[in-house]
Design an enzyme around this catalytic site. Structure first.
Site, mmCIF file in Angstrom:
data_model
loop_
_atom_site.group_PDB
_atom_site.id
_atom_site.type_symbol
_atom_site.label_atom_id
_atom_site.label_comp_id
_atom_site.label_asym_id
_atom_site.label_seq_id
_atom_site.Cartn_x
_atom_site.Cartn_y
_atom_site.Cartn_z
ATOM 1 N N ALA A 66 1.001 -0.976 -0.099
ATOM 2 C CA ALA A 66 0.219 0.253 0.073
ATOM 3 C C ALA A 66 0.912 1.260 -0.178
ATOM 4 C CB ALA A 66 -0.681 0.180 1.279
ATOM 5 N N GLY A 112 -0.534 -5.820 0.675
ATOM 6 C CA GLY A 112 -1.711 -5.170 0.396
ATOM 7 C C GLY A 112 -1.693 -5.915 -1.095
ATOM 8 N N GLU A 115 -2.202 -9.304 -0.493
ATOM 9 C CA GLU A 115 -3.735 -9.386 0.054
ATOM 10 C C GLU A 115 -4.193 -9.413 -0.772
ATOM 11 O OE1 GLU A 115 -4.010 -7.130 4.283
ATOM 12 O OE2 GLU A 115 -3.405 -6.472 2.370
ATOM 13 N N GLU A 135 4.030 -5.631 7.761
ATOM 14 C CA GLU A 135 2.718 -5.291 7.890
ATOM 15 C C GLU A 135 3.277 -5.111 10.087
ATOM 16 O OE1 GLU A 135 -0.103 -5.261 4.970
ATOM 17 O OE2 GLU A 135 1.197 -6.564 5.728
#
Length: 260
Positions: A66, A112, A115, A135
């Site tokens: 991200a 992300g 994900e 993360e």
């Protein structure tokens, strides 16, 4: 469709969506998530599109994570809303599409990015790919479904290890864990994706959509996956595809599905 951060190409029954932020290693920002939502929504509504391939531009990254600069100063409330909105717009949205989405992981798929790949219906990877959920090294946890989908795909113990250590695994390791289905040299990734898509498009898109729902329901709280299968199985009997498929089988010919 014209976008700022992604490329969308449709040819015959196949669509290819490419996240196109190479200078940022295709990192997901708010705008890119919104554009991906619009692209997937439009492709889902296009009944000529039977398979969607998702990848990143360049040879380094699928999606490297991200865009941390967008949320580094968020409050507790803002952080929760960020995760909820992202899951609604993109990650849960992709998982529940009736059109199959194949992630072609062509490099780093971190945070992300992993994900997003996990929200696709299955994944293939180039041999240079690296995957992980880093993360916890930033003082946060995966917020776009990573704590749920990774254990579903590779098991609780290994998922816990990867999340706690914030480590990366190679494409071959990912394949051994069942996270990706195939690993090939990068110059063969597109060809493999198209080959798998071609196999899928020969089958009933209506049946495939119902199979996706039945499989997904088995992982949802409060839903009996077996009962969902019974319902979706029964619903197939009312489709034109079922009539064509069974008739073609009995007549010993290839089915020509109307996808209705």
């Amino acid at each position: 469709m014209t976008f700022e951060n992604i490329l969308v190409a449709v040819e015959d029954n196949l669509a290819k969506v490419t996240i196109n932020r190479p200078k940022k290693l295709n990192a997901l920002n708010k705008s890119t998530i919104e554009e991906l939502h619009e692209a997937f929504k439009s492709l889902e509504e296009n009944k000529d599109v039977k398979v969607i391939l998702l990848t990143g531009s360049g040879e380094k990254a699928f999606v490297a994570g991200a865009d941390i600069s967008e949320f580094a100063h968020f409050s507790v409330d803002e952080g929760g809303k960020l995760a909820a909105k992202g899951q609604e717009l993109l990650f849960d949205f992709v998982e529940n599409l009736s059109t199959p989405v194949i992630a072609m992981v062509n490099g780093f798929a971190l945070g992300g990015g992993l994900e997003l790949a996990m929200s696709c219906h299955f994944r293939i990877a180039s041999d240079n790919a690296k995957m992980g959920l880093p993360e916890t090294s930033l003082g946060v946890i995966p917020g776009y479904g990573g704590t749920q989908r990774l254990p579903q795909l590779i098991g609780k113990g290994k998922a816990m290890e990867l999340i706690m250590t914030a480590g990366m695994i190679s494409a071959d390791e990912a394949k051994s864990y069942g996270l990706v289905n195939y690993v090939v040299p990068q110059d063969e990734l597109q060809g493999l994706g198209e080959k798998l898509a071609s196999k899928i498009t020969k089958n009933s898109s209506v049946a495939i959509g119902k199979a996706i729902k039945a499989v997904n329901d088995g992982f949802k709280d409060g839903i009996n996956g077996y009962q969902s299968e019974v319902q979706q199985f029964g619903a197939c009997f009312g489709t034109e595809d079922f009539k064509e498929g069974t008739t073609a089988f009995l007549e010993k010919r290839k089915a020509d599905f109307p996808n209705k």
